[in-house]
Design a protein around this motif. Structure first.
Motif, PDB file in Angstrom:
ATOM      1  N   VAL A 189     -15.968  86.720-115.744  1.00 15.46           N
ATOM      2  CA  VAL A 189     -17.380  86.522-115.413  1.00 15.46           C
ATOM      3  C   VAL A 189     -17.566  85.343-114.466  1.00 15.46           C
ATOM      4  N   THR A 190     -16.824  84.259-114.710  1.00 12.65           N
ATOM      5  CA  THR A 190     -17.078  83.000-113.989  1.00 12.65           C
ATOM      6  C   THR A 190     -16.134  82.750-112.833  1.00 12.65           C
ATOM      7  N   GLY A 191     -14.886  83.285-112.927  1.00 13.20           N
ATOM      8  CA  GLY A 191     -13.874  82.902-111.969  1.00 13.20           C
ATOM      9  C   GLY A 191     -13.519  81.432-112.133  1.00 13.20           C
ATOM     10  N   ILE A 192     -12.831  80.879-111.149  1.00 14.06           N
ATOM     11  CA  ILE A 192     -12.468  79.459-111.160  1.00 14.06           C
ATOM     12  C   ILE A 192     -13.597  78.657-110.533  1.00 14.06           C
ATOM     13  N   ILE A 193     -13.995  77.599-111.208  1.00 15.78           N
ATOM     14  CA  ILE A 193     -15.021  76.700-110.667  1.00 15.78           C
ATOM     15  C   ILE A 193     -14.421  75.302-110.589  1.00 15.78           C
ATOM     16  N   PRO A 194     -14.050  74.817-109.416  1.00 14.32           N
ATOM     17  CA  PRO A 194     -13.404  73.508-109.309  1.00 14.32           C
ATOM     18  C   PRO A 194     -14.352  72.374-109.684  1.00 14.32           C
ATOM     19  N   LEU A 195     -13.782  71.219-109.999  1.00 13.30           N
ATOM     20  CA  LEU A 195     -14.596  70.064-110.377  1.00 13.30           C
ATOM     21  C   LEU A 195     -15.516  69.608-109.250  1.00 13.30           C
ATOM     22  N   THR A 196     -15.160  69.946-108.019  1.00 12.34           N
ATOM     23  CA  THR A 196     -16.039  69.590-106.895  1.00 12.34           C
ATOM     24  C   THR A 196     -17.356  70.336-106.950  1.00 12.34           C
ATOM     25  N   GLN A 197     -17.392  71.441-107.714  1.00 16.21           N
ATOM     26  CA  GLN A 197     -18.622  72.217-107.853  1.00 16.21           C
ATOM     27  C   GLN A 197     -19.313  71.976-109.194  1.00 16.21           C
ATOM     28  N   THR A 198     -18.783  71.027-109.971  1.00 18.22           N
ATOM     29  CA  THR A 198     -19.414  70.680-111.256  1.00 18.22           C
ATOM     30  C   THR A 198     -19.686  69.178-111.294  1.00 18.22           C
ATOM     31  N   ILE A 199     -18.758  68.396-111.824  1.00 19.31           N
ATOM     32  CA  ILE A 199     -19.045  66.969-112.043  1.00 19.31           C
ATOM     33  C   ILE A 199     -19.123  66.172-110.751  1.00 19.31           C
ATOM     34  N   PHE A 200     -18.523  66.671-109.656  1.00 23.47           N
ATOM     35  CA  PHE A 200     -18.557  65.921-108.404  1.00 23.47           C
ATOM     36  C   PHE A 200     -19.640  66.393-107.429  1.00 23.47           C
ATOM     37  N   LEU A 201     -20.512  67.281-107.882  1.00 21.44           N
ATOM     38  CA  LEU A 201     -21.703  67.591-107.085  1.00 21.44           C
ATOM     39  C   LEU A 201     -22.581  66.337-106.993  1.00 21.44           C
ATOM     40  N   TRP A 202     -23.230  66.124-105.859  1.00 21.58           N
ATOM     41  CA  TRP A 202     -24.093  64.943-105.757  1.00 21.58           C
ATOM     42  C   TRP A 202     -25.242  65.041-106.751  1.00 21.58           C
ATOM     43  N   GLN A 203     -25.685  66.256-107.027  1.00 15.35           N
ATOM     44  CA  GLN A 203     -26.764  66.430-107.999  1.00 15.35           C
ATOM     45  C   GLN A 203     -26.315  65.962-109.396  1.00 15.35           C
ATOM     46  N   SER A 204     -25.065  66.258-109.726  1.00 12.43           N
ATOM     47  CA  SER A 204     -24.539  65.835-111.018  1.00 12.43           C
ATOM     48  C   SER A 204     -24.361  64.317-111.064  1.00 12.43           C
TER      49      SER A 204
END
Length: 476
Positions: A189-204
């Motif tokens: 369902v999700t595939g791979i989501i790197p940390l650059t798209q989670t905790i290292f987003l500027w929004q995060s």
């Protein structure tokens, strides 16, 4: 913001009065942590029965799921042990004593403890519990300031209660960046989501900074005045420094325990493995693996203790802090199994009902709000972020795909809007073991934080969701 001297008269502000009222209520009514998980089992079992699941099916699901989280329980226990061992290493302990000398007032000490705990949690949330608790004890030993020990304990918990999910220890973000740890039902369902798209987003990063500021402000204004303060001594808590001197070896066979030879060999071997691991997977990929993450902290703890005997003594002292996890986590495995496996005649589980309600309520605009509330409620029954993500990821992320919500932000919203940690006593146990307090002693202050974090956190995740665009899953 002006600093109020401990010796000057000051009336309790409305936040401080509210915290004291919550604390008075909790001291009388708030149950022990095991009672909390026992009630959670009963409530979930009753929900399954009301959903139409036969009693024998509910009982079988509970028993079958009791040991389902053994691997994650072991990883969690090792994380706590590693955090404790590193926090009590002599160089780190000297650093804690130095840090404790910085605040000039009792109120300043509470805020300082909270700030340090939240910063440490960005590296290791388990270490922040122990580090924050030891810092609170060190500040409590000072005779020149008048610090409320309850407020200090609550501040030491802010790393896990407020900011841990924005750091590299974020369970859901690590799972999604490390596909080998994900069940196929989620990965498809999700595939791979790197940390650059989670905790290292500027929004995060910005949301984490705002959570930090908000938590500090609440801690500052909720500290009681000197007349309402309860110090550690007033609560009958001995905060004297534990003796660290090792007994000399009593027989020749013990000499290796007191020699750094084994430490040097083990750390060198571990260091070479880490170099290869990071060279192969990269820095972000390496720390995304929970086993590698724990390995680093164990090796650092061993190195800073220098002698195996000192390291082993710290490990032995860490065991009481993880006892609650080892006993209670299997019950959460049973809860998860009841929620997902105890089905009615139509094959529908309680989780299916929750997922259906979630999908019917959420829209692209309201997704993060609905999911945040869902995560908070779920967190009251399953406090561990990793276990909660494994349970809920398949249906919440399918909804994100259907509604075209940014998948990385969906991960962060689910994981970071876990304010239930502020009222669920499960993760308080290691910290309270060091502080020698009960959950009821600090939950009045953490509940006050909860009341502010929920609406503001939901608003921030809703707001920043509009700055991101959907990207289809990237399969391994």
């Amino acid at each position: 913001m002006a600093v109020t001297d401990d010796a000057s008269p000051r009336e309790d502000g409305w936040l401080a009065r509210t915290a004291l009222k919550f604390t008075a209520w909790a001291e009388r009514w708030f149950p022990d942590a095991f009672v909390f998980v026992g009630l959670a089992v009963a409530i979930v079992a009753l929900a399954a029965l009301l959903n139409g699941a036969p009693p024998l099916v509910v009982a079988k699901s509970f028993g079958d799921g009791f040991w389902s989280l053994v691997l994650f329980t072991m990883q969690l226990a090792v994380m706590m042990i590693g955090g404790y061992v590193l926090a009590v290493a002599p160089p780190v302990e000297r650093g804690i004593e130095w840090l404790a000398s910085i605040p000039r007032t009792g109120r300043g000490a509470v805020v300082f403890i909270g700030a340090v705990a939240m910063l440490v949690s960005m590296l290791n949330w388990a270490m922040s519990l122990i580090f924050g608790a030891l810092l609170a004890r060190a500040c409590a030993r000072r005779t020149d300031i008048h610090m409320d020990y309850r407020a200090a304990g609550a501040a030491a918990y802010l790393g896990v209660g407020a900011t841990w999910a924005f750091g590299i220890g974020s369970a859901a973000a690590q799972f999604q960046a490390n596909p080998t740890g994900l069940p196929a039902s989620i990965l498809n369902v999700t595939g791979i989501i790197p940390l650059t798209q989670t905790i290292f987003l500027w929004q995060s990063l910005l949301t984490g900074a705002l959570f930090f500021i908000m938590s500090i402000a609440i801690a500052w204004w909720s500290v009681p005045s000197r007349g309402s303060t309860l110090r550690a001594q007033d609560m009958g808590v001995d905060v004297s420094l534990d003796a660290r001197d090792l007994d000399p070896p009593s027989r020749p066979g013990e000499w290796l325990e007191y020699s750094p030879i084994l430490t040097i060999a083990l750390v060198a071997l571990g260091g070479m493995w880490l170099v290869q691991e990071f060279a192969t997977r990269g820095l972000i990929g390496g720390i995304s693996n929970l086993n590698t993450y724990n390995f680093i902290f164990i090796m650092m703890g061993l190195l800073l203790h220098w002698r195996p005997r000192s390291f082993l003594a710290a490990v032995q002292k860490s065991v009481p802090s993880v006892g609650g996890v080892l006993v209670q986590f299997p019950f959460y495995g049973g809860i998860a199994a009841i929620l997902t496996n105890a089905t009615n005649a139509a094959g529908v589980s309680v989780t299916d009902q929750m997922a259906h309600a979630f999908a019917s309520l959420a829209t692209q605009s309201t997704y993060t709000i609905v999911m945040g509330l869902y995560s908070i409620i779920l967190g009251l029954f399953i406090p561990a972020g990793g276990a909660r993500w494994i349970l809920a990821a398949s249906h919440v992320m399918q909804a994100a795909n259907d509604l075209k919500v940014h998948l990385g932000w969906a991960v962060q919203a689910f994981n970071a809007v876990t304010m239930s940690n502020l009222i669920n006593p499960f993760f308080m146990l290691p910290l309270l073991g060091v502080l020698r307090l009960k959950p009821r002693d600090i939950v009045g202050y953490t509940f006050l934080q909860f009341l502010w974090h929920v609406p503001i956190g939901l608003f921030l995740f809703w707001l920043f969701a509009h700055t991101l665009t959907y990207m289809p899953p990237v399969m391994p």
